[in-house]
Write a protein that holds these residues in place. Structure first.
Motif, short mmCIF file in Angstrom:
data_model
loop_
_atom_site.label_atom_id
_atom_site.label_comp_id
_atom_site.label_asym_id
_atom_site.label_seq_id
_atom_site.Cartn_x
_atom_site.Cartn_y
_atom_site.Cartn_z
N TYR A 55 -24.34 -22.28 17.06
CA TYR A 55 -23.26 -23.13 16.56
C TYR A 55 -23.33 -23.17 15.03
O TYR A 55 -24.42 -23.19 14.45
CB TYR A 55 -23.41 -24.56 17.08
N SER A 56 -22.15 -23.23 14.39
CA SER A 56 -22.11 -23.40 12.94
C SER A 56 -22.58 -24.80 12.58
O SER A 56 -22.60 -25.70 13.44
CB SER A 56 -20.68 -23.18 12.44
N LEU A 86 -18.68 -21.07 17.21
CA LEU A 86 -19.83 -20.64 18.01
C LEU A 86 -19.90 -19.12 18.00
O LEU A 86 -18.89 -18.44 18.23
CB LEU A 86 -19.69 -21.14 19.46
N VAL A 87 -21.10 -18.59 17.71
CA VAL A 87 -21.32 -17.14 17.77
C VAL A 87 -22.17 -16.83 19.00
O VAL A 87 -23.26 -17.39 19.16
CB VAL A 87 -22.02 -16.62 16.50
N TRP A 133 -16.26 -17.55 18.10
CA TRP A 133 -15.27 -18.36 18.80
C TRP A 133 -14.96 -19.65 18.04
O TRP A 133 -15.85 -20.30 17.51
CB TRP A 133 -15.77 -18.76 20.19
N ASP A 134 -13.68 -20.01 18.03
CA ASP A 134 -13.23 -21.34 17.60
C ASP A 134 -13.38 -22.23 18.83
O ASP A 134 -12.63 -22.09 19.80
CB ASP A 134 -11.76 -21.25 17.16
N VAL A 135 -14.38 -23.17 18.81
CA VAL A 135 -14.67 -23.93 20.02
C VAL A 135 -13.77 -25.15 20.19
O VAL A 135 -13.84 -25.83 21.22
CB VAL A 135 -16.16 -24.36 20.08
N LYS A 136 -12.93 -25.44 19.20
CA LYS A 136 -11.98 -26.53 19.39
C LYS A 136 -10.79 -26.04 20.21
O LYS A 136 -10.30 -26.74 21.10
CB LYS A 136 -11.50 -27.04 18.02
N ASN A 137 -10.34 -24.82 19.93
CA ASN A 137 -9.18 -24.25 20.63
C ASN A 137 -9.58 -23.17 21.63
O ASN A 137 -8.72 -22.61 22.31
CB ASN A 137 -8.19 -23.66 19.62
#
Length: 585
Positions: free
Chosen positions: A322-323, A329-330, A344-348
């Motif tokens: 996680y950033s 998230l990678v 990945w954009d974990v919000k969307n």
């Protein structure tokens, strides 16, 4: 005033030096390069303001901003360094040695006051594992594991043991992050048939029937990894055995447990069999990501009820990062995998980029939440050593390859405290870069000589699963386990109906001679005209379908019960009975 850019410390055969972070990537001129191959270890303080290293002669401590030498300690064999959270203490560990005449060795763990440079306390610490004392974030408590006890010191007064936590055979403990009151997770391995367990306490309440906040016991655990979330409300426990007694994996067996400070606990149900490669908390403390299962591995985000929220499907991955702000998230595959990353954009739950960092042995997010460093370091890999700095959109902004006769041993970002760098909106457009990016050469699959001049037919060794959102489209609540099971059943029935329709459509296209020779496994079969016989045929088909499902479970590595194995043995007899009924024998 904007925060300064984090520096990148680099240690290798070319010496110890620092590189300015993005966008410059030039060698930092404030910190003077320490030449030579004798630098064994370095460490930043938690806020990145102090830096210490051992050059094989002394341990030096400097101020990062102006490289002012604060202290120098005569400890040439130091191999481990760590600062306390508020920079009050520098812990230094040297390998433990005994004298030739058999007398006990001298203390090898020293705790120095950073302000005065005086040694506050010396301990004998034989093992390198868990060598460093653990501090609460405000340094009000410091703890060490000593002979099945956890010793607590208060306010860095190491002359007096303020408290003790005694349990038979304590193997490990972890203090919670964040503000007071401090909580402690302790692990006691099982013995003589008794299970292992992890217990949560709140300092200093260790005695009495109501002292334990939560308790989770489990079998199959030779060692555990305990992970507190940032808000100190829950712990994830990865329990591992060295050997998998079923023979399914050479990784041993792993299970994932969830324990909350309110007393709740659960086993996290992972839908795919196989090892657990990585588990990480989001900085929000409301969800965690697990990477698990035989390759291609699955990755799933779970909420605090241990229900799946989003499934990333399967892929070549064994790590998750996680950033710092928790919004990116990678998922990556390093080590024996090719270095493929998914950002990945974990919000969307949208894929941002898919860069490839081949032969990487190290990965770390920059404290600014935008940049990443990947490195190939010795001794893990002694060829093609170097590092790359990426933007999370997949662009390589800086690349350094060491000469063929040199090595890199360690790289790391200068840390910053939370909140120094504000979170920025996620961008999907790749950042421009002046570094030419070579396309990674994809190795072609081996083809035997007899097939090399023939057309290639597409075939996959593994059936890949696509990502899927585990929430209702109009509702934020994730599906329960029962709802998920029913959803899968519904999808399977739907697929079976479609298959039946397509097969019945093909049957209509056949001529009458072909229809007479239709095999018995076609879905739509004519009735015999006798209701009793039709009923028997229907029941036999149900039993055969159940046997097929059991065989699939066995092929997937599940251990079947004795009665289930007996059912499978009856398959041939049931098939014969079905054939006789259908033929009217």
């Amino acid at each position: 005033m904007a925060p300064s850019t984090p520096l990148l410390a680099v240690r290798g055969s070319e010496g110890l030096y620092m590189v300015n972070g993005p966008p410059n990537f030039t060698e930092n001129t404030v910190f003077l390069r320490e030449s030579g191959k004798n630098c064994k270890v370095y460490a930043f303080s938690k806020d990145g303001s102090l830096f210490a290293w051992c050059n094989g002669e002394k341990v030096n401590l400097v101020n990062v901003a102006d490289n002012e030498l604060l202290h120098s300690f005569n400890l040439p064999k130091a191999v481990c360094l760590e600062f306390s959270p508020k920079n009050s203490v520098l812990a230094i560990w040297q390998p433990y040695t005994t004298s030739k005449d058999g007398t006990s060795g001298v203390p090898n763990l020293q705790l120095y006051d950073v302000k005065t440079g005086k040694c506050l306390k010396s301990f004998i610490q034989k093992k390198m594992q868990n060598w460093c004392p653990s501090w609460a974030d405000d340094e009000s408590i410091c703890a060490r594991n000593v002979n099945n006890e956890v010793h607590f010191f208060e306010n860095n007064n190491f002359g007096t043991i303020a408290n003790k936590l005694h349990l038979q055979k304590i193997s490990d403990f972890v203090l919670s992050p964040g503000p007071q009151p401090c909580k402690v997770a302790v692990y006691v391995p099982g013995s003589k048939g008794a299970p292992s367990f992890v217990r949560l306490y709140q300092y200093p309440n260790f005695n009495g029937p109501h002292a334990v906040l939560a308790n989770k016991s489990f079998f199959k655990a030779d060692k555990v990894t305990m992970l507190w979330n940032k808000k100190a409300t829950a712990v994830l426990v990865i329990a591992s055995t060295d050997v998998d007694k079923t023979g399914a994996s050479y990784y041993g067996e792993q299970t994932l447990h969830y324990i909350a400070t309110n007393g709740e606990s659960a086993v996290v149900q992972l839908p795919k069999n196989g090892p657990i490669y990585d588990v990480v908390w989001n900085s929000s403390s409301t969800e965690f990501c697990a990477v698990y299962g035989f390759m291609p591995a699955k990755a799933t985000i779970f909420n605090l009820k241990c229900d799946p929220v989003f499934d990333f499907g399967t892929g070549p991955r064994n790590a998750a990062y996680y950033s710092p702000h928790g919004h990116i998230l990678v998922l990556a595959g390093f080590g024996n995998l090719r270095g493929q990353m998914e950002v990945w954009d974990v919000k969307n739950y949208k894929l941002i980029s898919k860069p490839v960092a081949s032969d990487s042995t190290y990965f770390a997010w920059c404290p600014d939440g935008e940049h990443i460093v990947t490195a190939t370091c010795a001794p893990r890999l002694r060829v093609s050593n170097g590092y790359k700095i990426w933007h999370y959109t997949g662009s390589i902004l800086h690349k350094y390859d060491v000469p063929s006769n040199a090595e890199i041993w360690q790289v790391s970002w200068q840390p910053f405290l939370d909140g120094v760098f504000p979170a920025k909106a996620v961008t999907y457009q790749a950042v421009p870069s002046e570094v030419p990016e070579k396309e990674p050469k994809v190795a072609e699959a081996y083809r035997p000589p007899a097939l090399r001049n023939k057309p290639i037919t597409s075939s996959k060794l593994h059936e890949e699963e696509p990502p899927q959102n585990m929430k209702h489209s109009g509702n934020d609540k994730p599906l329960s386990k029962t709802a998920l099971k029913n959803q899968r059943k519904h999808e399977a029935k739907k697929a079976a109906k479609q298959e039946a329709r397509s097969e019945s459509g093909q049957d209509l296209a056949l001529n009458s001679a072909q229809q007479q020779s239709t095999p018995r496994n076609v879905v739509s079969l004519p009735t015999t005209g006798d209701p009793e016989v039709d009923k028997k045929i229907k029941n036999l088909k149900k039993k055969l379908k159940a046997i097929e499902q059991l065989k699939e479970q066995a092929a997937g590595g599940k251990l079947l019960e004795k009665n289930q194995m007996e059912k499978i043995k009856k398959e041939a007899a049931l098939l014969q009975e079905l054939e006789d009924l259908e033929l009217g024998v």
